[in-house]
Design an enzyme around this catalytic site. Structure first.
Site, mmCIF file in Angstrom:
data_model
loop_
_atom_site.group_PDB
_atom_site.id
_atom_site.type_symbol
_atom_site.label_atom_id
_atom_site.label_comp_id
_atom_site.label_asym_id
_atom_site.label_seq_id
_atom_site.Cartn_x
_atom_site.Cartn_y
_atom_site.Cartn_z
ATOM 1 N N GLY A 84 43.197 48.790 75.473
ATOM 2 C CA GLY A 84 42.915 48.989 76.885
ATOM 3 C C GLY A 84 42.551 47.707 77.585
ATOM 4 C CB SER A 94 46.918 46.725 72.707
ATOM 5 O OG SER A 94 47.222 45.924 73.822
#
Length: 560
Positions: free
Chosen positions: A159, A237
């Site tokens: 995120g 990520s």
């Protein structure tokens, strides 16, 4: 002017590696709608009976377990594992967290079915977030018991260090826990300015949160049947960037055995202290508080802080180029907690086995989510030069690695070339360079590329990501967790394979159980990249050290 606007948008996009899009005040951003934590009503449906095996339990369907810090109370997850939500640490605003010494439900709740509120983030409803957010969700197979010596799989959500939570789509760890006979812990940590921009200059608060989550787990997993010596950290990520930060933090080394990185945007390294200070000064001006004025800090509303955090996220690259645009607030190479940059310039001796995975179209959402019409050669050249600069842009355009596709019906569409270049630049090539450095410094690394995925909710609006054979950023998450809705035969097959491989890796550091094809470890001469979902050889292409990293330096080399 139109070209300039598209160029500006692309500069946001091609470097975007977040697990969620960047929002603006009307809940939309250049990458689509922002995704926020949702209250999960699954706990209300947990009425299924189960056999008393794992620990002493209270009545009917509510499992309990005695731990060194109190009695854990949970529910039976709909997919079969016992689920426990728990607060792992305490923290005052912009202060280091401390490990929880009592077993407590998140957010002061008395409802064992409740899932943790997310950490404060932009545009989230006030009822869905709390600063008291250092919580995790444990998924424990009912077959485990004290002495089972089971591994623990710790998932760190992505995120962009800006949004996300342990309740994100597809992160129910029940099926993964049962398939791997492991404890699955999905953790959350402070985000944005609250995690990375303490006004007095303290750095890496969010990294400290993750370390405390591991310390908490070391203390409690034996009570659930887990081994303290078999903890694997994994993330996607920004979550993978956090994994890399933990690999670079000597104080965290004893807390985990193995590491798995999914689509880590390694093109930008950790922040330097100079860059951090520059961004910190900007943020302090936005909140209009002095560095040591704790009364002012504590009086700030959450909306004021998240608004200032968004402003910094949006503007950081304009005054601090090394921040980039994908996750400008991120771990800092401060020389105390994080002592190495873990890039080609600074790599210490390594020993922990790692899996380093990307997906075949990591840049797909960034490119096709913004450019919804075919891209001509002139625009292609503009975004290459605008993103990489003149020298690196010239090298890209004159190379044979990124040829433009043929014209179809008189029209050229350069987006496929741009998507390949973006995937190489941000994810694949720097990850492979990391792997080479890792093994050259004593570690063991396995390289994987997911060629089968399951479209993640954030990619639903990107038509490119729905095409057969396309696997976009985040599309590996539901494969790993086994949470794909109505999976195809190929998706089910890969999920089964991944569960077998990850179970073996968690137990012995080698993803090669019996019954699956060989996954050879990377060597200095051959990375042996594994096609996860197929049988094709993964070509090196432009990820040769003489091209990316040399002829075309990574951004961490351009902005050290």
């Amino acid at each position: 002017m139109v070209a300039l606007n598209y160029l500006t948008a692309f500069l946001w996009l091609v470097t975007f590696a977040a697990a969620s899009p960047i929002p603006d005040v009307d809940r939309r951003g250049p990458f689509g709608p922002i995704r926020f934590p949702q209250i999960d009503p699954r706990g209300l449906l947990c009425k299924l009976p189960f056999i008393r095996i794992i620990c002493p339990r209270g009545g009917s369907s509510n499992p309990t377990c005695s731990t060194p810090i109190g009695t854990a109370r949970g529910v039976v997850d709909p997919d079969g594992a016992n689920r426990y939500s728990v607060k792992y640490a305490n923290a005052n605003r912009w202060q280091p967290s401390t490990v929880a010494t009592t077993w407590s439900l998140p957010n002061g709740s008395t409802n064992i079915t409740a899932l943790p509120l997310a950490c404060p983030q932009v545009n989230a409803d006030a009822s869905s977030v709390s600063e008291d957010c250092l919580s995790m969700i444990l998924y424990v197979p009912a077959t485990l018991h004290v002495g089972s010596n089971a591994p623990t799989f710790v998932w760190i959500h992505g995120g962009s260090f800006f949004v996300g939570s342990a309740n994100g789509p597809g992160l129910d760890g029940s099926k993964l826990a049962i398939a791997t006979n492991s404890i699955v812990a999905v953790i959350q940590y402070r985000l944005g300015a609250l995690g990375f921009m303490a006004p007095d200059g303290k750095t890496n608060l969010a990294v400290g949160d993750a370390i405390n989550a591991l310390k908490f787990l070391k203390n409690v997993v034996p009570s659930f049947g887990g081994s303290t010596s078999k903890i694997t950290i994994a993330g996607q990520s920004a979550g993978a960037t956090m994994v890399r930060a933990l690999l670079a933090a000597p104080s965290a080394s004893s807390l985990f055995k193995n590491a798995i990185l999914h689509s880590d945007p390694m093109d930008f390294g950790f922040l330097s202290t100079t860059a951090q200070q520059n961004m910190q000064s900007h943020f302090n001006t936005e909140i209009n508080c002095g560095a040591t004025d704790t009364a002012c800090h504590n009086a700030l509303s959450l909306s004021t802080i998240t608004d200032a955090s968004l402003e910094l996220f949006s503007s950081a690259a304009s005054f601090e180029p090394s921040a980039g645009m994908s996750q400008p607030m991120r771990p800092v190479r401060d020389g105390s907690l994080i002592t190495s940059s873990l890039d080609s310039a600074s790599f210490p001796s390594m020993s922990k086995p790692v899996l380093i995975n990307t997906v075949v179209n990591d840049a797909g959402p960034a490119i096709y989510g913004n450019f919804d019409e075919p891209m001509g050669e002139q625009m292609f050249q503009a975004v290459v030069f605008g993103t990489l600069g003149e020298d690196r842009g010239d090298t890209i355009l004159s190379s044979t690695h990124y040829p433009l596709p043929p014209t179809v019906n008189g029209q050229l569409d350069a987006r496929p070339t741009l998507e390949t270049m973006g995937t190489d630049q941000m994810w694949k090539c720097p990850s492979w360079t990391f792997a080479r450095n890792y093994i050259q410094n004593g570690g063991t690394a396995y390289i994987g590329v997911y060629s089968v995925g399951a479209t993640y909710p954030s990619n639903d609006g990107v038509s490119f990501c729905a095409q057969n054979g396309v696997v976009c950023h985040e599309d590996d998450i539901q494969i790993v967790f086994g949470t794909t809705n109505s999976p195809t035969a190929a998706q089910s097959s890969l999920t089964t394979e991944v569960h077998k491989r990850y179970k073996a890796f968690m137990n012995n550091g080698n993803p090669n159980p019996s019954g699956v094809s060989a996954w050879s470890a990377a060597t200095s001469s051959n990375l042996n990249a594994k096609d996860l979902g197929g049988s094709s050889a993964i070509p090196i292409g432009a990820c040769d050290p003489s091209f990316w990293g040399a002829a075309v330096p990574y951004d961490y080399q351009v902005y050290p």
